[in-house]
Design a protein around this motif. Structure first.
Motif, PDB file in Angstrom:
ATOM      1  N   GLY A  53       0.862  -1.442  -0.133  1.00  0.00           N
ATOM      2  CA  GLY A  53       0.504  -0.063   0.051  1.00  0.00           C
ATOM      3  C   GLY A  53       0.535   0.942  -0.091  1.00  0.00           C
ATOM      4  N   ARG A  54       1.936   1.194  -0.159  1.00  0.00           N
ATOM      5  CA  ARG A  54       2.183   2.271  -0.186  1.00  0.00           C
ATOM      6  C   ARG A  54       3.138   2.771  -1.547  1.00  0.00           C
ATOM      7  N   THR A  55       3.138   3.813  -1.717  1.00  0.00           N
ATOM      8  CA  THR A  55       3.043   5.006  -3.357  1.00  0.00           C
ATOM      9  C   THR A  55       4.446   4.873  -4.075  1.00  0.00           C
ATOM     10  N   LEU A  56       4.401   4.368  -4.757  1.00  0.00           N
ATOM     11  CA  LEU A  56       5.530   4.330  -5.795  1.00  0.00           C
ATOM     12  C   LEU A  56       5.693   5.670  -6.392  1.00  0.00           C
ATOM     13  N   PRO A  57       6.804   5.803  -7.546  1.00  0.00           N
ATOM     14  CA  PRO A  57       6.567   7.150  -8.114  1.00  0.00           C
ATOM     15  C   PRO A  57       6.488   6.592  -8.806  1.00  0.00           C
ATOM     16  N   ALA A  58       6.260   6.781 -10.223  1.00  0.00           N
ATOM     17  CA  ALA A  58       4.663   7.076 -11.586  1.00  0.00           C
ATOM     18  C   ALA A  58       5.661   6.823 -12.435  1.00  0.00           C
ATOM     19  N   ASN A  59       5.883   5.755 -13.449  1.00  0.00           N
ATOM     20  CA  ASN A  59       6.874   5.979 -14.833  1.00  0.00           C
ATOM     21  C   ASN A  59       6.119   6.844 -16.046  1.00  0.00           C
ATOM     22  N   PRO A  60       6.805   7.926 -16.202  1.00  0.00           N
ATOM     23  CA  PRO A  60       6.600   8.953 -16.901  1.00  0.00           C
ATOM     24  C   PRO A  60       6.012   8.579 -18.012  1.00  0.00           C
ATOM     25  N   ASP A  61       6.786   7.284 -18.682  1.00  0.00           N
ATOM     26  CA  ASP A  61       6.524   6.718 -20.285  1.00  0.00           C
ATOM     27  C   ASP A  61       4.908   5.836 -20.268  1.00  0.00           C
ATOM     28  N   HIS A  62       4.348   5.603 -18.687  1.00  0.00           N
ATOM     29  CA  HIS A  62       3.090   4.716 -18.825  1.00  0.00           C
ATOM     30  C   HIS A  62       2.019   5.818 -18.422  1.00  0.00           C
ATOM     31  N   VAL A  63       1.189   5.047 -19.529  1.00  0.00           N
ATOM     32  CA  VAL A  63      -0.440   6.005 -19.606  1.00  0.00           C
ATOM     33  C   VAL A  63      -1.119   5.867 -18.085  1.00  0.00           C
ATOM     34  N   ARG A  64      -1.608   7.196 -17.747  1.00  0.00           N
ATOM     35  CA  ARG A  64      -2.052   7.088 -16.918  1.00  0.00           C
ATOM     36  C   ARG A  64      -3.394   7.512 -16.735  1.00  0.00           C
ATOM     37  N   SER A  65      -3.817   8.331 -17.842  1.00  0.00           N
ATOM     38  CA  SER A  65      -5.348   8.622 -17.864  1.00  0.00           C
ATOM     39  C   SER A  65      -6.282   8.068 -19.047  1.00  0.00           C
ATOM     40  N   ARG A  66      -7.100   7.663 -18.896  1.00  0.00           N
ATOM     41  CA  ARG A  66      -8.133   6.928 -19.667  1.00  0.00           C
ATOM     42  C   ARG A  66      -8.519   7.494 -20.946  1.00  0.00           C
ATOM     43  N   ARG A  67      -8.717   9.249 -21.332  1.00  0.00           N
ATOM     44  CA  ARG A  67      -7.962   9.669 -22.700  1.00  0.00           C
ATOM     45  C   ARG A  67      -7.149   9.501 -22.863  1.00  0.00           C
ATOM     46  N   ASP A  68      -5.678   9.465 -22.588  1.00  0.00           N
ATOM     47  CA  ASP A  68      -4.822   9.078 -23.160  1.00  0.00           C
ATOM     48  C   ASP A  68      -4.350   7.119 -23.977  1.00  0.00           C
ATOM     49  N   TYR A  69      -4.808   6.808 -22.479  1.00  0.00           N
ATOM     50  CA  TYR A  69      -5.634   5.275 -22.707  1.00  0.00           C
ATOM     51  C   TYR A  69      -6.006   4.646 -24.310  1.00  0.00           C
ATOM     52  N   GLU A  70      -7.283   4.991 -24.418  1.00  0.00           N
ATOM     53  CA  GLU A  70      -8.088   5.214 -24.899  1.00  0.00           C
ATOM     54  C   GLU A  70      -7.993   5.340 -26.621  1.00  0.00           C
ATOM     55  N   ALA A  71      -6.767   6.683 -26.465  1.00  0.00           N
ATOM     56  CA  ALA A  71      -6.260   7.163 -27.215  1.00  0.00           C
ATOM     57  C   ALA A  71      -5.792   5.485 -28.050  1.00  0.00           C
ATOM     58  N   LEU A  72      -5.355   5.391 -28.358  1.00  0.00           N
ATOM     59  CA  LEU A  72      -4.185   4.220 -28.148  1.00  0.00           C
ATOM     60  C   LEU A  72      -4.452   3.376 -29.163  1.00  0.00           C
ATOM     61  N   PHE A  73      -5.662   3.096 -29.193  1.00  0.00           N
ATOM     62  CA  PHE A  73      -6.771   2.767 -29.828  1.00  0.00           C
ATOM     63  C   PHE A  73      -7.689   2.956 -30.897  1.00  0.00           C
ATOM     64  N   ASP A  74      -6.621   4.494 -31.078  1.00  0.00           N
ATOM     65  CA  ASP A  74      -8.169   4.827 -32.629  1.00  0.00           C
ATOM     66  C   ASP A  74      -7.472   4.691 -33.794  1.00  0.00           C
ATOM     67  N   ARG A  75      -6.645   3.508 -34.253  1.00  0.00           N
ATOM     68  CA  ARG A  75      -5.968   3.390 -35.129  1.00  0.00           C
ATOM     69  C   ARG A  75      -6.844   1.581 -35.209  1.00  0.00           C
ATOM     70  N   VAL A  76      -8.084   1.191 -34.412  1.00  0.00           N
ATOM     71  CA  VAL A  76      -8.527  -0.162 -34.953  1.00  0.00           C
ATOM     72  C   VAL A  76      -9.323   0.136 -36.232  1.00  0.00           C
ATOM     73  N   ARG A  77      -9.110  -0.773 -36.938  1.00  0.00           N
ATOM     74  CA  ARG A  77      -9.904  -0.544 -38.104  1.00  0.00           C
ATOM     75  C   ARG A  77     -10.436  -2.101 -37.860  1.00  0.00           C
ATOM     76  N   GLY A  78     -11.260  -2.558 -37.302  1.00  0.00           N
ATOM     77  CA  GLY A  78     -11.867  -3.579 -37.472  1.00  0.00           C
ATOM     78  C   GLY A  78     -11.221  -5.322 -36.929  1.00  0.00           C
ATOM     79  N   GLU A  79     -10.169  -5.273 -36.812  1.00  0.00           N
ATOM     80  CA  GLU A  79      -8.756  -6.245 -36.386  1.00  0.00           C
ATOM     81  C   GLU A  79      -9.685  -6.855 -35.070  1.00  0.00           C
ATOM     82  N   PRO A  80     -10.340  -8.217 -35.557  1.00  0.00           N
ATOM     83  CA  PRO A  80     -11.338  -8.623 -33.673  1.00  0.00           C
ATOM     84  C   PRO A  80     -10.444  -8.958 -32.488  1.00  0.00           C
ATOM     85  N   ALA A  81      -8.831  -8.515 -32.639  1.00  0.00           N
ATOM     86  CA  ALA A  81      -8.194  -8.790 -31.598  1.00  0.00           C
ATOM     87  C   ALA A  81      -7.856  -8.063 -31.318  1.00  0.00           C
TER      88      ALA A  81
END
Length: 311
Positions: A53-81
C-alpha cells in the motif's frame, strides 16, 4: 471508443517483448503502439502502489489517463483481436480487479519463467541499461528490507514479480480459467511457432499466419564495450533508426542487425551458486502451490538453474 479485448500480462523477462513484436505482425491483431502502457496499474488519480500500500514513483512513460489510454486504440480498423502488452500487470496488486471491472470478458496471455532466472535476467537488463549499480546480492537485500528507493526509478523489484501463485490467484479471483492462456518460457524456446498458433486460436484469428521470428528482442547482459552499448541504447540513436523498422522483412533487416550487434556485445556472468540456491529456497513454496494451479510439472524450476537470457 475502442478498448482492448486481450492482454499480454507478463511475466517480465519471459520473452514478452519478442511475442509483442511477433503478434503485431498478424493482420487480424491490433496491438497498442506503445508497449507497456500499464494503465491498469494506476488508480483513477494516476497513483501507483506496491503490495504494502505504499505509494511508488510513477513511470513517466506509462499511460495514466483514460483519455490517453483510449487514444492508443484510435487506429483500430475492425481487427477482431485488440490488445496491449504490459508485463507489470501480473504482479500488480490492483490491476486484475481494475481490468475485470472495465473489461470483464478480456482474454489474458501469460508466460512464466523460472523465477530465479527471471529475477537475475531482470537485474542484468537494468545493468545493460546503465540503471543498476548494485550487485545482485545487494539489490536482493534492499528489496527484502523494503528499500525501493535504492532501486532503479524507486520502483524496481526483482523477487516479487516471480511469486506467480500469489499473482495468478488474484487473476483467477476476477477472471474465469478459460480466459487465461498460460505458457512456460521453455514452451516459447522449444516451439515458438506452436505457441503463436495457440495464441492465434485463443484470440480467434487465422491460426496459420507465419510471423517473421528471426529477430529476438530485449536481450539482457553486461556490456563488453560500454561506449557501444550506450550508443545502441540512446534514445536519439533509436529514433534515428526507427524509420527502418518497417512491416516488410527487408525493412527490418537494418534494425535486426543492430539488435544482433547489441546482443553480441552482451555477456551473462553466471549467478553465484550460493545465492542461486538461497533464491531457489525462497520461491520453493510458491512453486509448489503453482504446479497444481496451472497443471504443469515445475520440478526443473524447483531443483536446477535455468539461466538463459531473453526478452
Amino acid at each position: 471508443m475502442t478498448l482492448p479485448n486481450f492482454f499480454l500480462i507478463g511475466a517480465p523477462r519471459a520473452g514478452t517483448t519478442s511475442l509483442y513484436h511477433y503478434l503485431s505482425q498478424h493482420p487480424q491483431i491490433y496491438l497498442s503502439p506503445i508497449k507497456e502502457p500499464a494503465f491498469f496499474c494506476y488508480d483513477a488519480r494516476g497513483r501507483l502502489f506496491d503490495a504494502r500500500g505504499r505509494t511508488l514513483p510513477a513511470n513517466p512513460d506509462h499511460v495514466r489517463s483514460r483519455r490517453d489510454y483510449e487514444a492508443l486504440f484510435d487506429r483500430v480498423r475492425g481487427e477482431p483481436a485488440v490488445g496491449e502488452a504490459s508485463v507489470q500487470y501480473l504482479a500488480s496488486p490492483d490491476a486484475a480487479a481494475r481490468m475485470a471491472a472495465t473489461i470483464p470478458s478480456a482474454k489474458l496471455v501469460v508466460v512464466l519463467r523460472d523465477p530465479v532466472a527471471r529475477a537475475y535476467s531482470s537485474y542484468l537488463k537494468y545493468v545493460r541499461d546503465g540503471q543498476e549499480g548494485r550487485t545482485f546480492r545487494e539489490a536482493i537485500a534492499d528489496e527484502r528490507a523494503g528499500r525501493p528507493e535504492r532501486s532503479p526509478f524507486g520502483r524496481t523489484f526483482y523477487l516479487s514479480p516471480g511469486r506467480y501463485a500469489e499473482h495468478l490467484t488474484r487473476y483467477l479471483r476476477h477472471f474465469k480459467r478459460d480466459q487465461l492462456l498460460l505458457f512456460l518460457y521453455e514452451d516459447v524456446c522449444a516451439d515458438l511457432d506452436g505457441v503463436l498458433r495457440r495464441v492465434y486460436r485463443f484470440l480467434g484469428v487465422e491460426p496459420e499466419f507465419a510471423a517473421d521470428t528471426e529477430i529476438a528482442y530485449n536481450r539482457a547482459g553486461v556490456p563488453r564495450r560500454k561506449l557501444l552499448n550506450s550508443l545502441l541504447q540512446s534514445n536519439r540513436f533509436t529514433k534515428a533508426v526507427r524509420p527502418w523498422l518497417l512491416p516488410s522483412r527487408l525493412g527490418r533487416l537494418p534494425y535486426g542487425y543492430l539488435l544482433r550487434l547489441q546482443s553480441r556485445n552482451l555477456h551473462q556472468p553466471p549467478l553465484d551458486r550460493d545465492l542461486h540456491q538461497e533464491l531457489r529456497r525462497e520461491f520453493h513454496d510458491d512453486l509448489l502451490r503453482l504446479q497444481p494451479m496451472i497443471g504443469r510439472d515445475l520440478s526443473g524450476w524447483l531443483a536446477s538453474p535455468t539461466l538463459a537470457h531473453s526478452g
